[in-house]
Structures are given as C-alpha cells and as structure tokens.
Write a protein that holds these residues in place. Structure first.
Motif, PDB file in Angstrom:
ATOM      1  N   PHE A  53       0.830  -1.200   0.000  1.00  0.00           N
ATOM      2  CA  PHE A  53       0.000   0.000   0.000  1.00  0.00           C
ATOM      3  C   PHE A  53       0.869   1.256   0.000  1.00  0.00           C
ATOM      4  CE2 PHE A  53      -2.579  -3.328   2.080  1.00  0.00           C
ATOM      5  CZ  PHE A  53      -3.701  -3.288   1.275  1.00  0.00           C
ATOM      6  N   PRO A  54       0.355   2.355  -0.577  1.00  0.00           N
ATOM      7  CA  PRO A  54      -0.922   2.498  -1.292  1.00  0.00           C
ATOM      8  C   PRO A  54      -0.924   1.652  -2.565  1.00  0.00           C
ATOM      9  CG  PRO A  54       0.019   4.644  -0.739  1.00  0.00           C
ATOM     10  CD  PRO A  54       1.083   3.636  -0.512  1.00  0.00           C
ATOM     11  N   MET A  55      -2.081   1.092  -2.888  1.00  0.00           N
ATOM     12  CA  MET A  55      -2.241   0.234  -4.057  1.00  0.00           C
ATOM     13  C   MET A  55      -3.255   0.840  -5.027  1.00  0.00           C
ATOM     14  SD  MET A  55      -3.836  -3.623  -4.287  1.00  0.00           S
ATOM     15  CE  MET A  55      -2.860  -4.218  -2.919  1.00  0.00           C
ATOM     16  N   VAL A  56      -2.837   0.969  -6.279  1.00  0.00           N
ATOM     17  CA  VAL A  56      -3.742   1.399  -7.345  1.00  0.00           C
ATOM     18  C   VAL A  56      -4.076   0.164  -8.173  1.00  0.00           C
ATOM     19  CG1 VAL A  56      -4.049   2.858  -9.381  1.00  0.00           C
ATOM     20  CG2 VAL A  56      -2.767   3.723  -7.407  1.00  0.00           C
ATOM     21  N   PRO A  57      -5.284  -0.401  -8.024  1.00  0.00           N
ATOM     22  CA  PRO A  57      -5.625  -1.625  -8.755  1.00  0.00           C
ATOM     23  C   PRO A  57      -5.896  -1.360 -10.238  1.00  0.00           C
ATOM     24  CG  PRO A  57      -7.048  -1.254  -6.830  1.00  0.00           C
ATOM     25  CD  PRO A  57      -6.364   0.032  -7.134  1.00  0.00           C
ATOM     26  N   GLY A  58      -6.261  -2.441 -10.931  1.00  0.00           N
ATOM     27  CA  GLY A  58      -6.730  -2.317 -12.306  1.00  0.00           C
ATOM     28  C   GLY A  58      -5.796  -2.894 -13.343  1.00  0.00           C
ATOM     29  N   HIS A  59      -6.243  -3.988 -14.014  1.00  0.00           N
ATOM     30  CA  HIS A  59      -5.439  -4.584 -15.081  1.00  0.00           C
ATOM     31  C   HIS A  59      -6.290  -4.883 -16.321  1.00  0.00           C
ATOM     32  CE1 HIS A  59      -6.113  -8.572 -12.664  1.00  0.00           C
ATOM     33  NE2 HIS A  59      -7.159  -8.319 -13.443  1.00  0.00           N
ATOM     34  N   GLU A  60      -7.343  -4.112 -16.488  1.00  0.00           N
ATOM     35  CA  GLU A  60      -8.172  -4.219 -17.690  1.00  0.00           C
ATOM     36  C   GLU A  60      -8.260  -2.815 -18.296  1.00  0.00           C
ATOM     37  OE1 GLU A  60     -11.019  -7.866 -16.065  1.00  0.00           O
ATOM     38  OE2 GLU A  60     -11.883  -5.887 -16.314  1.00  0.00           O
ATOM     39  N   ILE A  61      -7.166  -2.410 -18.922  1.00  0.00           N
ATOM     40  CA  ILE A  61      -6.929  -1.012 -19.282  1.00  0.00           C
ATOM     41  C   ILE A  61      -7.065  -0.798 -20.777  1.00  0.00           C
ATOM     42  CG2 ILE A  61      -5.197   0.832 -19.266  1.00  0.00           C
ATOM     43  CD1 ILE A  61      -3.890  -0.697 -16.861  1.00  0.00           C
ATOM     44  N   VAL A  62      -7.865   0.192 -21.173  1.00  0.00           N
ATOM     45  CA  VAL A  62      -7.932   0.605 -22.574  1.00  0.00           C
ATOM     46  C   VAL A  62      -7.895   2.126 -22.643  1.00  0.00           C
ATOM     47  CG1 VAL A  62      -9.149  -1.429 -23.451  1.00  0.00           C
ATOM     48  CG2 VAL A  62     -10.463   0.499 -22.562  1.00  0.00           C
ATOM     49  N   GLY A  63      -7.320   2.626 -23.721  1.00  0.00           N
ATOM     50  CA  GLY A  63      -7.239   4.067 -23.885  1.00  0.00           C
ATOM     51  C   GLY A  63      -6.563   4.429 -25.190  1.00  0.00           C
ATOM     52  N   ARG A  64      -5.998   5.624 -25.236  1.00  0.00           N
ATOM     53  CA  ARG A  64      -5.408   6.132 -26.468  1.00  0.00           C
ATOM     54  C   ARG A  64      -3.955   6.530 -26.221  1.00  0.00           C
ATOM     55  NH1 ARG A  64      -7.982   7.099 -31.125  1.00  0.00           N
ATOM     56  NH2 ARG A  64     -10.033   6.934 -30.124  1.00  0.00           N
ATOM     57  N   VAL A  65      -3.098   6.211 -27.176  1.00  0.00           N
ATOM     58  CA  VAL A  65      -1.669   6.506 -27.071  1.00  0.00           C
ATOM     59  C   VAL A  65      -1.440   8.016 -27.153  1.00  0.00           C
ATOM     60  CG1 VAL A  65       0.592   6.174 -28.151  1.00  0.00           C
ATOM     61  CG2 VAL A  65      -1.036   4.264 -28.049  1.00  0.00           C
ATOM     62  N   THR A  66      -0.684   8.540 -26.196  1.00  0.00           N
ATOM     63  CA  THR A  66      -0.382   9.969 -26.179  1.00  0.00           C
ATOM     64  C   THR A  66       1.094  10.278 -26.414  1.00  0.00           C
ATOM     65  OG1 THR A  66      -0.239   9.838 -23.765  1.00  0.00           O
ATOM     66  CG2 THR A  66      -2.336  10.595 -24.717  1.00  0.00           C
TER      67      THR A  66
END
Length: 347
Positions: A57-70
């Motif tokens: 901790f601190p932990m930022v979860p999330g492994h189902e990520i989609v978005g746009r390349v910047t």
C-alpha cells in the motif's frame, strides 16, 4: 516523470480514495496511454483487502486497461500517437526464460511484472494499475485494440476475455465440440460467448434457474440446473470440455462425471479451501483435470483480434470512479451483469 491522478487503497479493508502516482518518463521502447476505461476484476477486491497476502500500500488496482496513445519512444514501431491500445495483467517479464520464449510470459520463471501490486523487472519499482489517468508500459506488453469494438466494453477482455479464451484455445475447441460452462458471472459469460463463436455447442451449468434466459442470450444452446441432482444423471458423459469458473466450494467429482471419455475440465476459479478429487473420477475415462491462468501477450492479442472479427465484448455496467467502493460491495453480492467498468474521465 509525470504525476497521474488515481484511486488507491491505503490499507486493507479501507475504502479506496483519490491519490496521485508517479509515472516514469517515456523511454525509447515505451508507450504512454491516456486511460479511458478500466475494468474491475474480482481479483482487485482480493488484492486491496489483502486476502491473498503480500499487498503493498498504497495500491492502485486495475489490469483491464484501454485508452489512447499519447506518446511513444524513439524505438517504438507498432504504435503511434492517437492509436487505441490496451494493457492487461502483465507489464513485463524476463523475456529469456523457457516460458517467455514460448510466449507464456504469465509463467515467467523469474517472475513476471504484473500491472499492479507487483514490481518492475528491476525488482525495486512498484507497479500501479489502471484506476488512473495514464500509464507508461514497454511496447512489447501493449496490445492493439480495434476501433470496431465498443471501447468501454472491451476493457474486461484484457482479463476475463483472455482467461477464458486461453483454455478454449489450448484444448482446441472447434465446431461441433460440446462445451459446458460452470457459473454465469464475469468469466462465465465470456466463456459462453467465446465458445459459441468458435462453433461449439455450449451448455450453461448453473445453480440458478434465473440465469437461463441470460445464458441463451449470450449464446448458450442448452442449460443445466446443477442444483437438481437429475441434471448430473441426464448430462453424464456429454462434454468434450468443461470450463469451471466458480470460486466457491463445490464438488469437482460431480462435474468430472459429465465429461466424455478423454474429456477435460479446466479450473479458472480458486475456491478458498482445497477440493478433494477421487482418483476414479479421472481414471475411469482417462479424463483430465487442469487449471489455467491468463494468457501470454501473443495469445492476448490473438484474442482481441478474434473478438474484433466476431464482434465480441463484455456485458458491462459503466460507472464513475467515485462509485468503486460501492461496486466492490455489489460484487460481493453478485449484483452486476457482468462486469463493472470505471469511466476514468470521471477522475
């Protein structure tokens, strides 16, 4: 180095709240992604509550990520600014061990770098996941996302999709095969969709009669009510493959009895206690009981391409990030059909 807005868990069994994480500067082989959506996986809940132990901790979860390349590094070849991209459960591996050489990075023998609550391959830098505004990942672990697909509903494919696609592919599911899917949840609904798209004859196996209508809408051809003992007699010896997605305790032997000779049952769920398996359940019929994790990067890209070809996405409920704690509580009650996805623009 840049700061990214995020939602984090600060200790086990405390609510997630706003946080800022440092993202590394874009290196020569890196891709920077502005995160549009991030799916919520049940493993996120296990991790933030330290139910698997080893939480950092601190932990930022999330492994189902989609978005746009910047932004892209000077040596990046497959992506350019503006492309749609995704990141799943892995952000790096050693790339040299026998597993990595077979494109099985999830089984990296030196320990893969997972997307959060893990460390980079330098074994010092903590990884932070997709409940955030941006992420920087080495190109080899970034996935192409088709513009044909609804982007928000594509996010859960990066875990639920590949987790169910990989065993279907490994066991060579093809047209005419009879596939049983145990449990209609986040994983089960994807297994039904994918198996049906591969041409299999799919049967949903559930303890709840109320799931039948949804199962058929998702592509299941048949339904077996497993709370009725007659079902196990009626379907005995029927299936080439059973995909078991249940994490609650249940009797594997009963389901092994539903396999044909030389059939296979694959475990995706992880019950909290060991489950006894009678030798006779396997010996009489030369049956196989196996398990499966996610998939390597090559197979995950194959899955995304397959989904684009067959117009397959997850069934989702899109929510603002501020509702993540409520979503966790609802997940414990199975009150979602079938995956929550966070709208990261709400950060």
């Amino acid at each position: 180095m840049t700061l990214a807005k995020a939602y984090a868990a600060f200790a086990a069994n405390t609510p997630l709240g706003p946080y800022e994480v440092e993202r590394r500067a874009v290196g020569p082989q890196d891709v920077q992604i502005e995160i549009a959506y991030c799916g919520i996986c049940h493993s996120d809940l296990h991790q933030v509550r330290d139910e698997w132990k080893g939480a950092k901790f601190p932990m930022v979860p999330g492994h189902e990520i989609v978005g746009r390349v910047t932004a892209v590094g000077a040596e990046v070849k497959r992506f350019q600014v503006g492309d749609l991209a995704g990141v799943g459960c892995l952000v790096d591996s050693c790339r040299t061990c026998p597993s990595c050489q077979r494109n099985l990075e999830q089984f990296c023998q030196k320990g893969a770098a997972f997307t959060y609550n893990s460390t980079e391959m330098d074994r010092k830098t903590l990884t932070y996941g997709g409940y955030s505004s941006s992420v920087v990942v080495t190109e080899a672990f970034v996935l192409k996302v088709s513009p044909k697909l609804d982007l928000a509903a594509t996010a859960p494919l990066l875990c639920a999709g590949i987790t169910t696609y990989s065993p279907l592919r490994h066991w060579n599911t093809k047209k005419g095969d009879k596939v049983g899917v145990v449990g209609l949840g986040g994983l089960g609904h994807m297994a039904v969709k994918l198996a049906a798209a591969m041409g299999a004859e799919v049967t949903m196996l559930s303890t709840s009669k109320a799931k039948e209508e949804d199962a058929r809408k998702l592509g299941a051809h048949h339904f077996g009510l497993t709370s009725d003992p007659v079902t196990f007699k009626k379907l005995a010896g029927q299936f080439d493959l059973i995909i078991d997605t249940i994490s609650a305790p249940h009797d594997y032997n009963k389901y092994l009895g539903l396999l044909r000779i030389e059939g296979a049952m694959v475990l995706l769920g992880v019950p909290p206690e060991p489950t006894p398996v009678a030798a006779g359940s396997l010996i009489f019929g030369r049956k196989t009981l196996s398990g499966s994790l996610i998939g390597g990067i090559e197979e995950t890209q194959e899955m995304l391409d397959f989904c684009a070809e067959h117009n397959i996405v997850s069934e989702i409920e899109l929510i603002p990030v501020q509702q993540v704690n409520e979503a966790y509580e609802r997940m414990l009650k199975n009150d979602v059909r079938y995956r929550f996805v966070l709208d990261m623009k709400t950060l």
